[in-house]
Design an enzyme around this catalytic site. Structure first.
Site, short mmCIF file in Angstrom:
data_model
loop_
_atom_site.label_atom_id
_atom_site.label_comp_id
_atom_site.label_asym_id
_atom_site.label_seq_id
_atom_site.Cartn_x
_atom_site.Cartn_y
_atom_site.Cartn_z
N GLY A 108 0.83 -1.19 0.00
CA GLY A 108 0.00 0.00 0.00
C GLY A 108 0.86 1.24 0.00
O GLY A 108 2.04 1.22 0.37
N CYS A 109 0.26 2.34 -0.38
CA CYS A 109 1.03 3.58 -0.51
C CYS A 109 1.48 4.10 0.84
O CYS A 109 2.67 4.41 1.04
CB CYS A 109 0.21 4.62 -1.27
N PHE A 110 0.56 4.21 1.81
CA PHE A 110 0.96 4.68 3.14
C PHE A 110 1.98 3.73 3.78
O PHE A 110 3.00 4.18 4.33
CB PHE A 110 -0.25 4.85 4.05
N THR A 161 4.20 1.86 2.41
CA THR A 161 5.52 2.00 1.81
C THR A 161 6.29 3.15 2.45
O THR A 161 7.45 2.98 2.87
CB THR A 161 5.38 2.25 0.29
N GLY A 162 5.66 4.29 2.56
CA GLY A 162 6.34 5.44 3.17
C GLY A 162 6.65 5.23 4.63
O GLY A 162 7.72 5.61 5.12
#
Lengths: 350, 350, 350, 350
Positions: free
Chosen positions: C153-155, C157-158
């Site tokens: 997921g995008c969140f 990953t960060g």
């Protein structure tokens, strides 16, 4: 491997040259100058370029000369300096026989009187007649053989590509040519100014330099050359609250009744083999977002058969096709490389 | 009619004072100073104010003194100068017995050592103890009787209103207080700088002054006063690519198990009679857009019963409740006017 | 030449796959599906891709199956469908032995109970244990040998890249892990909704799904795996009024006194050979603009020696490193290609 | 106290009416309808209005009729419904003798054939001749005595105010009138659509409905009435990535040589007593930001003496002077109130 020198490389067009050339397999950056940032690493000013130019440091422009660069004649000089300053800075390189692509306005106008009326004094006006106007769609063959390329202005690029197909045939010289253009803020360059601060421009929109923008004579010159007679243009720029992009809405009247289909075919024929002009289907109009980060000029047209009026909308990314991308395209032509090298990644539309 | 002097009136908080006071029936602007724009009409710098202050011209701050203003003691002085500069400029007015509302940080901290550690030297520190911290939700009665009001910082306003209800009761002093704030660009003031240019900030977002922002001791001071013991806060500001608004997300742990409903009731009870605090229904969270242009602080909360964690989100317009609106609210209190005068138009949310 | 099928290719992650793969010398798009746009040319929906995929038309997903694609086993399937829908759509390909990269959440969580608690029923849960979590910085070798990659997921990953270096050593398990994230709007996908309309979001900012966002268990799972024990995270997402980018501010406390330099060295050592993680100098913090359009994760850190608190800020482009870029990176690993192929152009920071 | 009914009050113009009328001392909202939100509190849909309309709930339009409202004849009905729908909804109120201000296009055109060509069928065309076009700068006295006011379109308001001073004297009927307009997104209304989503419009800019926008006949009708002969206009709208504001750049040629000063004086004389038109000094041009949230129309002009060409730039807030503010202004005129009531707060320019 072609060695490139970028003079005045800390502004947005300089940074955009670095961004594009990072993907060019045949070019290496030999030096990049900046009076303001001399001694500072390029990646300090532009952290986005970390990993690409980690060992590149801005050098003082006074330290760079044709003599200081080994084998300079085999290289290329890009000047991203402001007009007025650029002419003197590139002169030594021109005289040393180095190929120069000047992104300023200094060598775009054929007539020194016109230049001096709109800009300032010219100290290298003997090169005006030798410079080739770097719009490949009009002057591709001349560019290939040039030594000095005058990279077109951002507004003129969008306006000329919008109007070129009809200037020498259908255009009614007795009627006005209205060019209403809207530009993103990078067109104003990178400088500290209240006028270009976020708060002053965000959620705003305005016209500026109404009746007096310096790109007016450049547009007139090129449209007149196409028309074969003097064309007086009405040009009004506006400032969009976006970073990149120019949209030009051009209004012109035709001298004889034609059909929308005829006009669209004329545009298609003109641009069908151009790698960076994309003509939209009739009735569709382009969005600046669809060319963002790319060298494309997208064009849509509308023809009103009742009063022979043609409306053309063109969009470009002012930093790419309107500046640094065109410069790379010109460099490719100058050195016999594939014209599209380093300019092939798709736009980032969203 | 109350006469108001605005010192340092060409920046955004000065302009916002003018915008708000244009609707105040009991106030007239007697003078507005600006070193940079002395002699320039206010409406030249802020064309949006045309028709409101057509005869008002910025005057040189050196021309303004308690002696030069007739009946100055009956008026009010707003200082919208930067910290460090403000203290000396307002001193003559304070000493002349004029009521002063200082929008800078110069009189917000009780302790001169703390001020000098985070800011700079203080030449009027004898007034620190006399200044009242201008957050009406905490100090309304004191403000009414004050002569010097230290208008709160923008971040502290959002953070303190978010946390005030639980600091003196439920807050677990052994756990961290994390305050993650996001501010619009007007918070950086009106000055020419590449860092705040449109292109540098548009479509960007970043943290800044991590671990070192000057509003940290101000937040600590007020939360500690509420808690009755030293509160160490972790405060991180971020820069939003919008003009106005601060959203603060505060994370705090409670020392005993409660219910979400208990907490929500506590917040409701705390703020129910406050004219400018709007508590959202439990489970709803505020948007900076919904307070734009207004003096409101909107608050939403979430409580995690599993680990006694409370998350509070507050929003304000940094130029209004975070600066000039609070100053007008304080002025209303100082002079016995209805506290909400000139602050009653709804936000412009779209 | 590797044949790629994109299932659910009309949304933003699908379009981003097309944008990135246009520059991939070893991949050709064999089919792209869209129930909504079946029969419509890709360039009609995304005019920016004109010239790249002129002959590509969205096909109905029901027309695509392992049997309908010649030599399907030598190809790759990307699923850009929403969670819940993706699992059933990719199942036939998985069972046919085709390598699948699933951009949805359907195969990210190891535990089917956790999945079904946060998402919905799972009809292919037998593959959860076979799927490899597609974060190359953690699982590169496993990805190389995988047949099913669960693209992160995008969140997560960060957040995971921000915290990974200290989870298994310095992290104090008794203290909270606060993850305050801010995402651009493309993270919400491409759908018609008042909530994501321009007017509702422009100049706004808000928290959403406070305490309940579905990426929470995914972050917990991976941080717990790194820490070797259950890690409870406090995760709050916010919606930025920008198109692309996620900035994550993570707050964590360390269990023993260290120095800022030690921490920075640990981060540097962890990521020095990673092609897509760029660690900033100590004291500098990243901007989402500096990774726009690229596969980079830029990280900055701050350590407070007084209370052993570490603040980490990471930025990614949610559509690239947070979705389609990671998918291309995973594809490169799956097929033994250079990991960075088609991911090497610099970010467009301005 | 005047009772106001808002029909179709959940869109942006309805919400803007509520925002403006919250400050009106003589008006109270008696009912606000919304088919979509019937039964929902107004402050649920528009949290920014919390504290202003806490007890107001959208009601089903079918529940509202002249018979259901006590003393309806003493009140006023605003219709913020779309064209086509509005005509039938306001008809019962018109027939019952209630004063109606229709914000749709349904009663703006005098000629039913023209209406039906550009819009749709008209079922109340007998009222076209009784409706007064609600532009006070042209029809103030007629508005005062009207029962049905057709509130002008947003683009026509900006265009007509830009051109009105010269249409009946200096305008050269043989030359084109080019109107190039740029509007913020609120002009598209509040509806779920991919086309108006944040991601599709952010950082974008495009022309739309080139040659076919429905405001064209409305502009022509009013300019022709001023000129005393048929005026054919060339009108091109564009979509700005901002929430509010319309900037119109109008190009017109004059039939005899005049001076810039003469023209500027003519504009000044025309508008000097208008409360909501602000003429800028010659050579200055307006910014949409400078009228944001207000009822002003700011105008700047440029005259080219060489070819008798006049360029006029006007700006309005499309939701205020272009819609709801004009409606309030018309209501004030209809009921003998001070024309500027509830419209006096300054713009929010930053």
């Amino acid at each position: 491997m072609l060695s490139a020198i970028i003079i005045g490389g800390s502004g947005y067009t300089g940074a955009e040259l670095l961004r594009l050339l990072a993907s060019h397999p045949d070019v290496e950056i030999c030096a990049v100058t900046s009076r303001q940032y001399a001694g500072t690493k390029v990646t300090t000013v532009y952290p986005s370029l970390s990993g690409y130019y980690d060992s590149l440091t801005y050098c003082d422009p006074d330290e760079i000369s044709p003599e200081s660069i080994p084998n300079v004649k085999a290289g290329v000089v890009f000047s991203a300096l402001p007009h007025g300053v650029s002419q003197a800075s590139v002169l030594p390189f021109i005289e040393a026989g180095v190929k120069v692509i000047d992104l300023s306005a200094d060598f775009r106008l054929n007539n020194v009187e016109v230049y001096e009326k709109w800009y300032c004094g010219h100290t290298a006006s003997e090169y005006l007649s030798k410079a080739v106007y770097g719009l490949p769609e009009l002057y591709r063959e001349s560019i290939k053989g040039a030594t000095l390329v005058a990279n077109p202005g951002c507004f003129p690029t969008g306006a000329i590509l919008a109007l070129a197909p009809i200037m020498n045939c259908l255009y009614d010289v007795s009627k006005p040519v209205v060019i209403d253009s809207k530009s993103g803020v990078t067109g104003a360059g990178r400088k500290a100014a209240v006028e270009t601060s976020f708060v002053e421009l965000n959620e705003g929109f305005k016209a500026y330099k109404v009746g007096s923008h310096r790109h007016t004579p450049e547009i007139s010159q090129e449209l007149s050359a196409l028309a074969g007679s003097e064309v007086s243009v009405t040009f009004t720029p506006h400032l969009l609250p976006v970073s990149r992009g120019i949209l030009t809405t051009a209004y012109v009247w035709l001298k004889e009744p034609v059909t929308a289909s005829t006009i669209h075919t004329l545009y298609k024929d003109t641009y069908t083999s151009e790698p960076f002009v994309r003509l939209l289907e009739y009735g569709l109009f382009p969005d600046i977002a669809d060319v963002r980060g790319s060298n494309y000029c997208d064009i849509g047209i509308y023809y009103d058969e009742n009063d022979h009026k043609l409306i053309i909308v063109s969009v470009i990314d002012n930093l790419v096709k309107g500046a640094s991308g065109a410069a790379v395209q010109n460099m490719n032509l100058l050195f016999g490389l594939d014209e599209t090298t380093a300019l092939t990644t798709p736009p980032i539309s969203i």
